[in-house]
Design a protein around this motif. Structure first.
Motif, mmCIF file in Angstrom:
data_model
loop_
_atom_site.group_PDB
_atom_site.id
_atom_site.type_symbol
_atom_site.label_atom_id
_atom_site.label_comp_id
_atom_site.label_asym_id
_atom_site.label_seq_id
_atom_site.Cartn_x
_atom_site.Cartn_y
_atom_site.Cartn_z
ATOM 1 N N MET A 74 0.812 -1.187 0.000
ATOM 2 C CA MET A 74 0.000 0.000 0.000
ATOM 3 C C MET A 74 0.867 1.268 0.000
ATOM 4 N N LEU A 75 1.930 1.259 0.814
ATOM 5 C CA LEU A 75 2.804 2.429 0.860
ATOM 6 C C LEU A 75 3.542 2.632 -0.459
ATOM 7 N N LEU A 76 3.940 1.544 -1.073
ATOM 8 C CA LEU A 76 4.638 1.634 -2.349
ATOM 9 C C LEU A 76 3.714 2.216 -3.424
ATOM 10 N N LYS A 77 2.480 1.789 -3.435
ATOM 11 C CA LYS A 77 1.502 2.299 -4.397
ATOM 12 C C LYS A 77 1.233 3.782 -4.151
ATOM 13 N N LEU A 78 1.136 4.175 -2.892
ATOM 14 C CA LEU A 78 0.906 5.574 -2.531
ATOM 15 C C LEU A 78 2.108 6.448 -2.935
ATOM 16 N N ALA A 79 3.322 5.931 -2.724
ATOM 17 C CA ALA A 79 4.525 6.671 -3.096
ATOM 18 C C ALA A 79 4.615 6.836 -4.608
ATOM 19 N N TRP A 80 4.288 5.787 -5.350
ATOM 20 C CA TRP A 80 4.331 5.850 -6.813
ATOM 21 C C TRP A 80 3.339 6.896 -7.341
ATOM 22 N N ARG A 81 2.150 6.942 -6.787
ATOM 23 C CA ARG A 81 1.148 7.934 -7.188
ATOM 24 C C ARG A 81 1.622 9.348 -6.846
ATOM 25 N N ASN A 82 2.257 9.484 -5.683
ATOM 26 C CA ASN A 82 2.728 10.799 -5.250
ATOM 27 C C ASN A 82 3.841 11.316 -6.167
ATOM 28 N N LEU A 83 4.679 10.404 -6.651
ATOM 29 C CA LEU A 83 5.747 10.814 -7.571
ATOM 30 C C LEU A 83 5.163 11.397 -8.849
ATOM 31 N N TRP A 84 4.152 10.765 -9.376
ATOM 32 C CA TRP A 84 3.635 11.187 -10.670
ATOM 33 C C TRP A 84 2.523 12.224 -10.565
ATOM 34 N N ARG A 85 2.239 12.697 -9.372
ATOM 35 C CA ARG A 85 1.272 13.781 -9.215
ATOM 36 C C ARG A 85 1.853 15.067 -9.814
ATOM 37 N N GLN A 86 3.138 15.290 -9.578
ATOM 38 C CA GLN A 86 3.850 16.432 -10.161
ATOM 39 C C GLN A 86 4.879 15.881 -11.158
ATOM 40 N N LYS A 87 4.446 15.618 -12.380
ATOM 41 C CA LYS A 87 5.307 14.979 -13.383
ATOM 42 C C LYS A 87 6.537 15.827 -13.717
ATOM 43 N N ARG A 88 6.340 17.104 -13.842
ATOM 44 C CA ARG A 88 7.459 17.985 -14.195
ATOM 45 C C ARG A 88 8.533 17.957 -13.122
#
Length: 99
Positions: free
Chosen positions: A1-15
């Protein structure tokens, strides 16, 4: 769950993510480039020192290090050391006197 949350957080700000990743890649590339130049410089310095000074191997009388006397030097006659010419990797032999 934490890994999935971290991955989503990374791509929230793509730039921001791409900018940070490219900065890290550039820093890694430059540090590797600098290290390769440094290793090449070290190898060139060792080769130059071996070629122009005393070489990679020195033969000296066992008592010369303590006395530094001219009486404790090895003869410059290379015929006394025929095994040196037959060693692998020896390109030439020069008798030298240095202090």
């Amino acid at each position: 769950m934490l890994l999935k949350l971290a991955w989503r957080n990374l791509w929230r700000q793509k730039r921001r993510t791409l900018l940070t990743a490219s900065a890290l890649a550039l820093a890694l590339f430059l540090s590797l480039l600098t290290r390769s130049f440094q290793e090449g410089s070290y190898n060139a310095n060792i080769d130059n020192a071996a070629r122009f000074y005393t070489g990679l191997i020195q033969l000296q009388h066992p008592e010369y290090a303590e006395s530094s006397s001219i009486d404790d030097v090895i003869s410059g006659d290379l015929e006394q050391f025929p095994y040196l010419k037959n060693m692998n990797g020896v390109s030439y032999i020069l008798p030298r006197l240095s202090r």
